[in-house]
Design a protein around this motif. Sequence first.
Motif, PDB file in Angstrom:
ATOM      1  N   VAL A 121       2.295  -6.091  -5.672  1.00 34.82           N
ATOM      2  CA  VAL A 121       2.726  -5.772  -4.367  1.00 34.82           C
ATOM      3  C   VAL A 121       3.314  -4.421  -4.341  1.00 34.82           C
ATOM      4  O   VAL A 121       3.205  -3.677  -5.364  1.00 34.82           O
ATOM      5  N   TYR A 122       3.549  -3.706  -3.345  1.00 30.61           N
ATOM      6  CA  TYR A 122       4.134  -2.484  -3.066  1.00 30.61           C
ATOM      7  C   TYR A 122       5.183  -1.732  -4.269  1.00 30.61           C
ATOM      8  O   TYR A 122       4.643  -0.824  -4.989  1.00 30.61           O
ATOM      9  N   HIS A 123       5.965  -2.667  -4.390  1.00 29.30           N
ATOM     10  CA  HIS A 123       7.104  -2.128  -5.216  1.00 29.30           C
ATOM     11  C   HIS A 123       6.939  -2.252  -6.723  1.00 29.30           C
ATOM     12  O   HIS A 123       7.274  -1.632  -7.621  1.00 29.30           O
TER      13      HIS A 123
ATOM     14  N   GLY B 257      11.906   6.697   7.404  1.00 28.61           N
ATOM     15  CA  GLY B 257      12.914   6.361   6.764  1.00 28.61           C
ATOM     16  C   GLY B 257      12.590   5.406   5.577  1.00 28.61           C
ATOM     17  O   GLY B 257      11.638   5.370   5.180  1.00 28.61           O
ATOM     18  N   SER B 258      13.792   5.200   4.849  1.00 24.82           N
ATOM     19  CA  SER B 258      13.829   4.405   3.724  1.00 24.82           C
ATOM     20  C   SER B 258      14.159   3.261   3.796  1.00 24.82           C
ATOM     21  O   SER B 258      14.635   2.533   5.128  1.00 24.82           O
TER      22      SER B 258
ATOM     23  N   CYS C 160       1.532   9.725  10.075  1.00 26.86           N
ATOM     24  CA  CYS C 160       2.044  10.215   9.077  1.00 26.86           C
ATOM     25  C   CYS C 160       2.837   9.248   8.434  1.00 26.86           C
ATOM     26  O   CYS C 160       3.368   8.241   8.965  1.00 26.86           O
ATOM     27  N   PHE C 161       3.419   9.684   7.193  1.00 24.73           N
ATOM     28  CA  PHE C 161       4.316   8.807   6.196  1.00 24.73           C
ATOM     29  C   PHE C 161       3.715   7.349   6.005  1.00 24.73           C
ATOM     30  O   PHE C 161       4.483   6.474   5.931  1.00 24.73           O
ATOM     31  N   ASP C 162       2.465   7.534   6.094  1.00 23.91           N
ATOM     32  CA  ASP C 162       1.723   5.959   5.713  1.00 23.91           C
ATOM     33  C   ASP C 162       0.643   5.988   4.785  1.00 23.91           C
ATOM     34  O   ASP C 162      -0.451   6.839   4.792  1.00 23.91           O
ATOM     35  N   ASP C 163       1.105   5.248   3.549  1.00 24.25           N
ATOM     36  CA  ASP C 163       0.112   5.307   2.552  1.00 24.25           C
ATOM     37  C   ASP C 163      -1.313   4.660   2.921  1.00 24.25           C
ATOM     38  O   ASP C 163      -2.081   4.826   2.267  1.00 24.25           O
ATOM     39  N   GLU C 164      -0.935   3.776   4.049  1.00 24.54           N
ATOM     40  CA  GLU C 164      -2.239   3.074   4.586  1.00 24.54           C
ATOM     41  C   GLU C 164      -3.642   4.106   4.471  1.00 24.54           C
ATOM     42  O   GLU C 164      -4.731   3.635   4.356  1.00 24.54           O
TER      43      GLU C 164
ATOM     44  N   LYS D 266       9.644   4.637   3.000  1.00 22.66           N
ATOM     45  CA  LYS D 266       9.650   3.211   2.824  1.00 22.66           C
ATOM     46  C   LYS D 266       8.186   2.786   2.692  1.00 22.66           C
ATOM     47  O   LYS D 266       7.543   1.836   1.905  1.00 22.66           O
ATOM     48  N   ARG D 267       7.242   3.708   3.392  1.00 24.46           N
ATOM     49  CA  ARG D 267       5.732   3.365   3.259  1.00 24.46           C
ATOM     50  C   ARG D 267       5.092   4.563   2.799  1.00 24.46           C
ATOM     51  O   ARG D 267       3.869   4.916   3.093  1.00 24.46           O
ATOM     52  N   TYR D 268       5.602   5.754   1.924  1.00 26.24           N
ATOM     53  CA  TYR D 268       4.911   6.770   1.502  1.00 26.24           C
ATOM     54  C   TYR D 268       5.390   6.966  -0.075  1.00 26.24           C
ATOM     55  O   TYR D 268       5.033   8.187  -0.611  1.00 26.24           O
TER      56      TYR D 268
END
Lengths: 488, 488, 488
Positions: free
Chosen positions: B230-232, C228-229, C443-447, C96-98
């Motif tokens: 999973v992500y974390h 955001g985190s 932006c800020f998206d690992d996807e 949160k997602r980067y």
Amino acid sequence: MGNWQVCCKSFWCRTKNPDVRISLPAVCFVWQIAMIILFGAFVRYNPEVDAHWPTYKKEHNITSDSENDFYYRYPSFQDVHVMIFVGFGFLMTFLKRYSFGGVGFNFLIAAFGIQWALLMQGWFHSLDPVDGTIKIGVESIINADFCVASCLIAFGGCLGKVSPVQLMVMTLFGVTLFAVEEYIILELLHVKDAGGSMTIHTFGGYFGLMVSWVLYRPNLHQSKRLHGSVYHSDLFAMIGTLFLWMFWPSFNSAIASHGDGQHRAAINTYLSLAASVLTSYAISSLSAKKGKLDMVHIQNATLAGGVAMGTASEFMITPYGSLIVGFFCGIISTFGYLVLSPFMEKHMKIQDTCGIHNLHAMPGFLGAIVGAITAATASESIYSKEGLANVFELVGTKRTAGQQGGYQAAGLCVALVFALVGGAIVGFILRLPIWGDVADDNCFDDEVYWELPEDEESIPPILEYKNHMDSKNPDACMSESNFSIEQS
Amino acid sequence: MGNWQVCCKSFWCRTKNPDVRISLPAVCFVWQIAMIILFGAFVRYNPEVDAHWPTYKKEHNITSDSENDFYYRYPSFQDVHVMIFVGFGFLMTFLKRYSFGGVGFNFLIAAFGIQWALLMQGWFHSLDPVDGTIKIGVESIINADFCVASCLIAFGGCLGKVSPVQLMVMTLFGVTLFAVEEYIILELLHVKDAGGSMTIHTFGGYFGLMVSWVLYRPNLHQSKRLHGSVYHSDLFAMIGTLFLWMFWPSFNSAIASHGDGQHRAAINTYLSLAASVLTSYAISSLSAKKGKLDMVHIQNATLAGGVAMGTASEFMITPYGSLIVGFFCGIISTFGYLVLSPFMEKHMKIQDTCGIHNLHAMPGFLGAIVGAITAATASESIYSKEGLANVFELVGTKRTAGQQGGYQAAGLCVALVFALVGGAIVGFILRLPIWGDVADDNCFDDEVYWELPEDEESIPPILEYKNHMDSKNPDACMSESNFSIEQS
Amino acid sequence: MGNWQVCCKSFWCRTKNPDVRISLPAVCFVWQIAMIILFGAFVRYNPEVDAHWPTYKKEHNITSDSENDFYYRYPSFQDVHVMIFVGFGFLMTFLKRYSFGGVGFNFLIAAFGIQWALLMQGWFHSLDPVDGTIKIGVESIINADFCVASCLIAFGGCLGKVSPVQLMVMTLFGVTLFAVEEYIILELLHVKDAGGSMTIHTFGGYFGLMVSWVLYRPNLHQSKRLHGSVYHSDLFAMIGTLFLWMFWPSFNSAIASHGDGQHRAAINTYLSLAASVLTSYAISSLSAKKGKLDMVHIQNATLAGGVAMGTASEFMITPYGSLIVGFFCGIISTFGYLVLSPFMEKHMKIQDTCGIHNLHAMPGFLGAIVGAITAATASESIYSKEGLANVFELVGTKRTAGQQGGYQAAGLCVALVFALVGGAIVGFILRLPIWGDVADDNCFDDEVYWELPEDEESIPPILEYKNHMDSKNPDACMSESNFSIEQS
């Protein structure tokens, strides 16, 4: 009601006002400014730090820069530094909603404590008689980190139940008590305690337990929902555990004597730690249904071997002696978590969040006794004449080995007395209703002192909704009331 | 059925009883007590650790404590220690529900393994002919950590599919095999392998693969739901990756010769690692739709450059030579994850959880060949006469450089033979139905061996509920059956 | 439309095609091959790394291997290495997602940058005039890590808004600019900057801000949901923060002069960092309702004390001087996050993801000024004649202390000019529509650049569903439209 009654009432029925917007900045600013003034008045570089070092080298016939104490101790210092900030900090992130507080308050009080420790330890241990200043170097900052470790141990006992202002106050007094206690033990009694089984762990452990006892919260069960870990918070805590475990050989050897002293302390601690891992796992598995391991034990009891070698690591305890110490401390510490902690909470009104009694107080106590016995059996045949003088300054000249053993035991008593009396006094100071205390139902909750990000935790409402749906009568499913819940 | 048949049946159709409440504590206690007894009989401090060091210094005309080997090697030792416990440990936390097992069992078997390795390596490498004891110091504990690394590599191949008792048994035999194999390679063949491309990585990799092959689970797909990250958990694994990557120069230089040897090993490894990062990213991106990077490659293949420099790092391989080695190993390792691992699982019945074939076995094999070639081309003009003798003890006197190259290749064969034969035997021992094995549908699940906290994972039921709702026919939404699900 | 117009249009209205499947592997491969060729042509071992060291030792009357620079600097190097890869890497996981992008791209560009830095710094600082080669050793790899730090700082300003290919390009130019700037400051102006307040932090900070300014995205609010985190991403970021904080004394002392220089740099940085923790917490608490602390401040502003001691750490700034510097930098940096960052985003079109202006640019600028003042007040009575020559090569012979102060200030100007002009040029290069840029709402998206595991994040749809339900009119609940949403 008279003033006295009001005062008493507010003392015992502590008002709960966790707003620290004035008190926390005030404490940080005022104390930091005080540090600057006191450092200005007292603290200077020692000759190995000062730019006059080339002159000093010539005067003392030092031929190489590699003889600067920096190169003997700096790598160990950095390991100790990691233990203080990442080790202790992340070890305290195990609670599901107090990880910010665990690592963040640890950071704050350690950063304050090391400054105050440089002053307090300087005044007691290294005040220059000529110009009245404190000369600092790499050994001073290791000692400052050590001193702070005792306060972080105490923090572990109070984790989640105190405000950051209370922690700052506890650190202020904790460092002060530590410096005096350490002065008596090391300088007056000439006791050896390189890794601090007595001065750091026994003192820090019982000091924290006394504070916890005075701050007993009969209604702490109101925060029970937050008093546990989640899967990933346990993994964060393992970061703390492992960095403490790996670097403990550096901790116990950091201020040991150059050469064989540091070398021996590192090897002994390495062995003792390895043994305590196996016995911790064994007892943890033995105590649970189907032999399932408990992360609490793995995170903590595995470290007991390092604590218990704090005094004896520099001695000729032999490799198998180190293994034996680790063997028993792993067992005792895990039993502490299984038996003693619940007992203490139920019958002695001591709420010990991190189990510091099992990880620090008991193994530290045992380590001091191991140290006393090992010292009492020291001899010239084991150490050589010069080696004996290196390890125990006075043995062979002013003391017999047996006497040294007695002094070691006396040192343990000093640590205990300071911890118990000091902890009680500091605990009562912390009960004063002015420190931004948190209510019983908000313990272990970062919400109180931290701006929390919106996150996965916004999900639970759904769960509640689901649970609500589950509890519904099937026949009621068409009724309006059912849908009003979905829409509420 | 006769006894033999029953035995055979239970051997092949392993009974699945993952209760380790008796076996795990028994193994931990008995073996730890055995360690204490054997340490008592055999292990002593070496002269640099012993309190007689001041005498020893005088006798050997050592003028400074800084000449104690402790100061040459201890910083590197601590880095290696971090690699073993945090590096390997966290690298194995990538599975979504086996992070406790990854880091926790790594901790357990490494703590046991280092003790057993001190004994085994001591008996083979440094048994004092006079008094029959093993003299340990900082180099011994680095070597013990190295030895354990090979077992942790093997653990990576079996991650999630074996019980902690099986891991302890595998470590016992793995360390034993390692010590013999290392003795033959380093002491008998006089092969150089400072960072262990052969002794640690080739051996550990193929050993683990053989064990995995013998323990092949045809129904492992039953645990497929847990066989991913999973992500974390991927972020936790990156902690392991980075500490391994950063400290690999210390790993390869830790036991290299003082002075230029350690210096060169660190620089070469630093360069090789940097190159393998770029090629790993390149192949990972090239192989995926839209060039998306895969965390599995980043976590593992980036380290191949360090593995491959294990033998040659101390040699005069030149900076660009190091870059070339890293360049190709990054490519090969990533291709391994893309092509070889699926092939091996499908056609060779090898289930390699962490891809140890790609990260350790192949790059280690290549590193050994690189080492052999580099050794074969060594000459006095490149190394100087004294330098050549420092690096290769026998070249220039008893061997030509070409012969040394041949011996290096022979060393690789020894490592391979020990790995394949030893792995097969140990694999069959681990099939004995007495080690608390886990069922096929419970692999990769911490639930089996750990008390798990209640946590976010209580949320998935809602998802199922949602999915269920999604699959419903719109017309059916008013029916009772729909709501009965909500209420179940 | 003419070609020019098309070109302009595509330049300003950048096409968004984040597919890097060709460009990223191409960049990685071509540049890595170029590195190998250039290393082959230019890079060799220095005499302390080369196998000729035994000969060199004799020729230079070096009596002990412990005089090899490796033992003076390697422990600090490893600490710096941890700061670059774990420190900077994990500090950037707070989104949160980067988090993959934060730690993963940091890894990639640092691994490339250190190779390019070895070449660029080699050409400018240590080109052997005899054979035209670059001789590398442990100090070279520390300097390469330092150089890369400036690019990672710049990365912090662009985090989440640029593609990995853009980052590689930025690193290529950033390292180049750094090497020239550093050459002018250190070699031509003979400015002292051991910890890089000017060369690393001021340059890196303003360079990154200029790039961010040129790459301004007016519609970045479209990615606000990801800007955001979450709780655990903030904890991952704390790993980065703490490793940076703990090892900053090593950063500032790593290339200081042997002996007192390194010792003093470490002590001064230790103190400055401690002070900036307290004032960061104070301002963070003071600025929020109920005194709640903000993780952004704790993660960043606490480090300002280390940045600001980059120049003066080696000087005789005194312990209380260090505390004063940390005191003010903690305040200023936190104010930056509270006031300046929002202002810059709103009025100056600078989107500074990590707040590099507050953590690096401003404290670096201040640190350079502190350094200039401290240098200007240096004297023989404070440093001793030999000590003065050790710290400032030219003071006492070719320069007065006041002149040295002036040169220090001039050095700051050089760093600023290179950062602003260089950043603008590099920013415009990065606007070229060929680098796999990401759209404003991604932006800020690992996807975009990573294969993401399925995970807890599959849960949000439910939340949306829940929110949707919440917003519904109760009367509408029976309608088909309501349920069609559940089924979509």
